[in-house]
Motif scaffolding. Structure first.
Motif, PDB file in Angstrom:
ATOM      1  N   LEU A  86       1.605   3.473   3.368  1.00  0.00           N
ATOM      2  CA  LEU A  86       0.839   2.774   2.337  1.00  0.00           C
ATOM      3  C   LEU A  86       1.752   1.672   1.797  1.00  0.00           C
ATOM      4  CD1 LEU A  86      -1.934   3.021   0.888  1.00  0.00           C
ATOM      5  CD2 LEU A  86      -0.760   4.337  -0.883  1.00  0.00           C
ATOM      6  N   PRO A  87       1.480   0.407   2.140  1.00  0.00           N
ATOM      7  CA  PRO A  87       2.407  -0.673   1.754  1.00  0.00           C
ATOM      8  C   PRO A  87       2.536  -0.804   0.238  1.00  0.00           C
ATOM      9  CG  PRO A  87       0.814  -1.416   3.400  1.00  0.00           C
ATOM     10  CD  PRO A  87       0.332  -0.083   2.901  1.00  0.00           C
ATOM     11  N   ALA A  88       3.647  -1.369  -0.188  1.00  0.00           N
ATOM     12  CA  ALA A  88       3.851  -1.653  -1.607  1.00  0.00           C
ATOM     13  C   ALA A  88       2.910  -2.766  -2.047  1.00  0.00           C
ATOM     14  CB  ALA A  88       5.300  -2.063  -1.848  1.00  0.00           C
ATOM     15  N   ASP A  89       2.577  -2.766  -3.330  1.00  0.00           N
ATOM     16  CA  ASP A  89       1.850  -3.896  -3.904  1.00  0.00           C
ATOM     17  C   ASP A  89       2.553  -4.302  -5.191  1.00  0.00           C
ATOM     18  OD1 ASP A  89       1.034  -2.128  -5.920  1.00  0.00           O
ATOM     19  OD2 ASP A  89      -0.884  -1.708  -4.944  1.00  0.00           O
ATOM     20  N   GLU A  90       1.899  -5.123  -6.004  1.00  0.00           N
ATOM     21  CA  GLU A  90       2.585  -5.649  -7.186  1.00  0.00           C
ATOM     22  C   GLU A  90       2.901  -4.570  -8.222  1.00  0.00           C
ATOM     23  OE1 GLU A  90      -1.864  -6.195  -7.621  1.00  0.00           O
ATOM     24  OE2 GLU A  90      -0.338  -6.612  -6.102  1.00  0.00           O
ATOM     25  N   ARG A  91       2.221  -3.418  -8.150  1.00  0.00           N
ATOM     26  CA  ARG A  91       2.451  -2.363  -9.150  1.00  0.00           C
ATOM     27  C   ARG A  91       3.143  -1.133  -8.586  1.00  0.00           C
ATOM     28  NH1 ARG A  91      -2.329  -0.388 -12.543  1.00  0.00           N
ATOM     29  NH2 ARG A  91      -0.572   0.348 -13.787  1.00  0.00           N
ATOM     30  N   TYR A  92       2.873  -0.815  -7.323  1.00  0.00           N
ATOM     31  CA  TYR A  92       3.317   0.468  -6.788  1.00  0.00           C
ATOM     32  C   TYR A  92       4.252   0.287  -5.601  1.00  0.00           C
ATOM     33  CZ  TYR A  92      -0.819   1.709  -9.482  1.00  0.00           C
ATOM     34  OH  TYR A  92      -1.753   1.825 -10.472  1.00  0.00           O
ATOM     35  N   ALA A  93       5.227   1.174  -5.519  1.00  0.00           N
ATOM     36  CA  ALA A  93       6.202   1.125  -4.436  1.00  0.00           C
ATOM     37  C   ALA A  93       5.576   1.570  -3.112  1.00  0.00           C
ATOM     38  CB  ALA A  93       7.389   2.032  -4.779  1.00  0.00           C
ATOM     39  N   GLU A  94       6.245   1.219  -2.036  1.00  0.00           N
ATOM     40  CA  GLU A  94       5.817   1.669  -0.707  1.00  0.00           C
ATOM     41  C   GLU A  94       5.798   3.195  -0.655  1.00  0.00           C
ATOM     42  OE1 GLU A  94       7.357   1.494   3.948  1.00  0.00           O
ATOM     43  OE2 GLU A  94       8.742   1.056   2.300  1.00  0.00           O
ATOM     44  N   ARG A  95       4.821   3.739   0.085  1.00  0.00           N
ATOM     45  CA  ARG A  95       4.730   5.178   0.270  1.00  0.00           C
ATOM     46  C   ARG A  95       4.514   5.513   1.739  1.00  0.00           C
ATOM     47  NH1 ARG A  95       3.960   4.601  -4.963  1.00  0.00           N
ATOM     48  NH2 ARG A  95       4.053   6.416  -6.354  1.00  0.00           N
ATOM     49  N   LEU A  96       5.098   6.625   2.136  1.00  0.00           N
ATOM     50  CA  LEU A  96       4.843   7.221   3.439  1.00  0.00           C
ATOM     51  C   LEU A  96       4.274   8.607   3.187  1.00  0.00           C
ATOM     52  CD1 LEU A  96       8.169   6.369   5.345  1.00  0.00           C
ATOM     53  CD2 LEU A  96       6.018   5.091   5.381  1.00  0.00           C
ATOM     54  N   ALA A  97       3.307   9.007   3.993  1.00  0.00           N
ATOM     55  CA  ALA A  97       2.700  10.327   3.825  1.00  0.00           C
ATOM     56  C   ALA A  97       2.508  10.972   5.186  1.00  0.00           C
ATOM     57  CB  ALA A  97       1.353  10.217   3.102  1.00  0.00           C
ATOM     58  N   VAL A  98       2.602  12.297   5.197  1.00  0.00           N
ATOM     59  CA  VAL A  98       2.380  13.049   6.429  1.00  0.00           C
ATOM     60  C   VAL A  98       1.630  14.328   6.082  1.00  0.00           C
ATOM     61  CG1 VAL A  98       4.591  14.297   6.307  1.00  0.00           C
ATOM     62  CG2 VAL A  98       3.482  13.955   8.526  1.00  0.00           C
TER      63      VAL A  98
ATOM     64  N   SER B  54       0.064  17.911   2.112  1.00  0.00           N
ATOM     65  CA  SER B  54       0.725  16.683   2.558  1.00  0.00           C
ATOM     66  C   SER B  54       2.029  16.495   1.797  1.00  0.00           C
ATOM     67  CB  SER B  54      -0.186  15.468   2.348  1.00  0.00           C
ATOM     68  OG  SER B  54      -0.553  15.350   0.980  1.00  0.00           O
ATOM     69  N   ILE B  55       2.914  15.715   2.402  1.00  0.00           N
ATOM     70  CA  ILE B  55       4.178  15.334   1.770  1.00  0.00           C
ATOM     71  C   ILE B  55       4.185  13.822   1.644  1.00  0.00           C
ATOM     72  CG2 ILE B  55       6.695  15.404   1.907  1.00  0.00           C
ATOM     73  CD1 ILE B  55       6.461  17.833   3.724  1.00  0.00           C
ATOM     74  N   TRP B  56       4.484  13.349   0.437  1.00  0.00           N
ATOM     75  CA  TRP B  56       4.500  11.917   0.150  1.00  0.00           C
ATOM     76  C   TRP B  56       5.910  11.488  -0.240  1.00  0.00           C
ATOM     77  CZ3 TRP B  56       0.009   8.648  -0.440  1.00  0.00           C
ATOM     78  CH2 TRP B  56      -1.197   9.295  -0.138  1.00  0.00           C
ATOM     79  N   ALA B  57       6.355  10.379   0.330  1.00  0.00           N
ATOM     80  CA  ALA B  57       7.645   9.788  -0.027  1.00  0.00           C
ATOM     81  C   ALA B  57       7.396   8.411  -0.618  1.00  0.00           C
ATOM     82  CB  ALA B  57       8.537   9.674   1.200  1.00  0.00           C
ATOM     83  N   ALA B  58       7.969   8.158  -1.789  1.00  0.00           N
ATOM     84  CA  ALA B  58       7.835   6.853  -2.441  1.00  0.00           C
ATOM     85  C   ALA B  58       9.209   6.220  -2.576  1.00  0.00           C
ATOM     86  CB  ALA B  58       7.191   7.006  -3.820  1.00  0.00           C
ATOM     87  N   ALA B  59       9.293   4.929  -2.310  1.00  0.00           N
ATOM     88  CA  ALA B  59      10.542   4.213  -2.538  1.00  0.00           C
ATOM     89  C   ALA B  59      10.923   4.378  -4.008  1.00  0.00           C
ATOM     90  CB  ALA B  59      10.378   2.742  -2.179  1.00  0.00           C
ATOM     91  N   ASP B  60      12.181   4.699  -4.247  1.00  0.00           N
ATOM     92  CA  ASP B  60      12.620   5.111  -5.579  1.00  0.00           C
ATOM     93  C   ASP B  60      13.749   4.200  -6.057  1.00  0.00           C
ATOM     94  OD1 ASP B  60      13.026   6.553  -7.879  1.00  0.00           O
ATOM     95  OD2 ASP B  60      14.059   8.212  -6.909  1.00  0.00           O
ATOM     96  N   GLY B  61      13.398   2.948  -6.355  1.00  0.00           N
ATOM     97  CA  GLY B  61      14.404   2.004  -6.814  1.00  0.00           C
ATOM     98  C   GLY B  61      15.239   1.409  -5.696  1.00  0.00           C
ATOM     99  N   ARG B  62      14.942   1.776  -4.456  1.00  0.00           N
ATOM    100  CA  ARG B  62      15.650   1.279  -3.275  1.00  0.00           C
ATOM    101  C   ARG B  62      14.736   1.495  -2.080  1.00  0.00           C
ATOM    102  NH1 ARG B  62      19.796   6.412  -2.320  1.00  0.00           N
ATOM    103  NH2 ARG B  62      18.231   7.987  -2.810  1.00  0.00           N
TER     104      ARG B  62
END
Length: 201
Positions: free
Chosen positions: A133-145, A156-164
């Motif tokens: 799930l690409p980043a947008d102006e409000r939310y960081a990039e996310r990967l989910a499986v 499901s497991i979700w990973a969000a970019a966390d300041g990096r």
């Protein structure tokens, strides 16, 4: 020496698993416990779960923190209804969506509708691979499986970019984590249902 002791001795001699059922225990609960035991006892033949082994069965918070270290981001573990089962510690200020999700213990309904209508959930539930799930102006990039046992989706497991940025091998780490998460989510669901039935009873 009663029949129970004789059965236990015979099972031990024959190296045979023995399933017991306490008085008043429903068969659905028994079968759920059996399924959890079987899932947990079968070795993972699809690849190493390096880095996520050694957790106590059902320790979803420990799993979330371990996966967060592997992917270099913030983790949430969710059930198929987008309710939060566990999340990793927060080393950085979360983006607004992560904050709303953790505080509400579920993904906001309007966000669930967005993801459903965009086809994101259809993609997630119909593949064993990681969905981005690409980043947008409000939310960081996310990967989910998706975490699944056979054809059954457990969550499901979700990973969000966390300041990096997420680690380069974040997708591979998530695929490994999804396999390792199967017994933990199976255990959580089985015992969660048992606790709910006990409260209702």
């Amino acid at each position: 020496r009663g029949p129970r002791a004789a059965l236990l001795e015979a099972a031990e001699r024959g190296r045979t698993a023995l399933l017991t059922r306490r008085a008043g225990q429903g068969w659905t609960e028994v079968l759920g416990q059996l399924r959890t035991a079987l899932v947990h006892s079968v070795p993972d033949r699809s690849g190493s779960a390096a880095g996520v082994d050694g957790l106590r069965l059902g320790d979803l918070s420990g799993l979330a923190n371990t996966v967060a270290d592997l992917v270099g981001g913030a983790i949430t573990i969710e059930d198929p209804q987008s309710r939060v089962l566990a999340y990793s510690r927060m080393d950085h200020e979360p983006d607004p969506m992560r904050r709303l999700t953790i505080l509400g213990q579920e993904v906001p309904r309007w966000r669930v509708v967005q993801l459903r209508e965009s086809g994101f959930f259809q993609a997630l539930w119909n593949t064993d691979d990681v969905v981005r799930l690409p980043a947008d102006e409000r939310y960081a990039e996310r990967l989910a499986v998706a975490v699944r046992h056979g054809s059954e989706v457990l969550g499901s497991i979700w990973a969000a970019a966390d300041g990096r940025p997420l680690a380069e091998d974040a997708a591979a780490a998530l695929r490994t984590a999804a396999r390792a998460a199967v017994p933990h989510l199976s255990h959580h669901r089985t015992w969660g249902r048992a606790a709910a039935w006990a409260r209702e009873g």
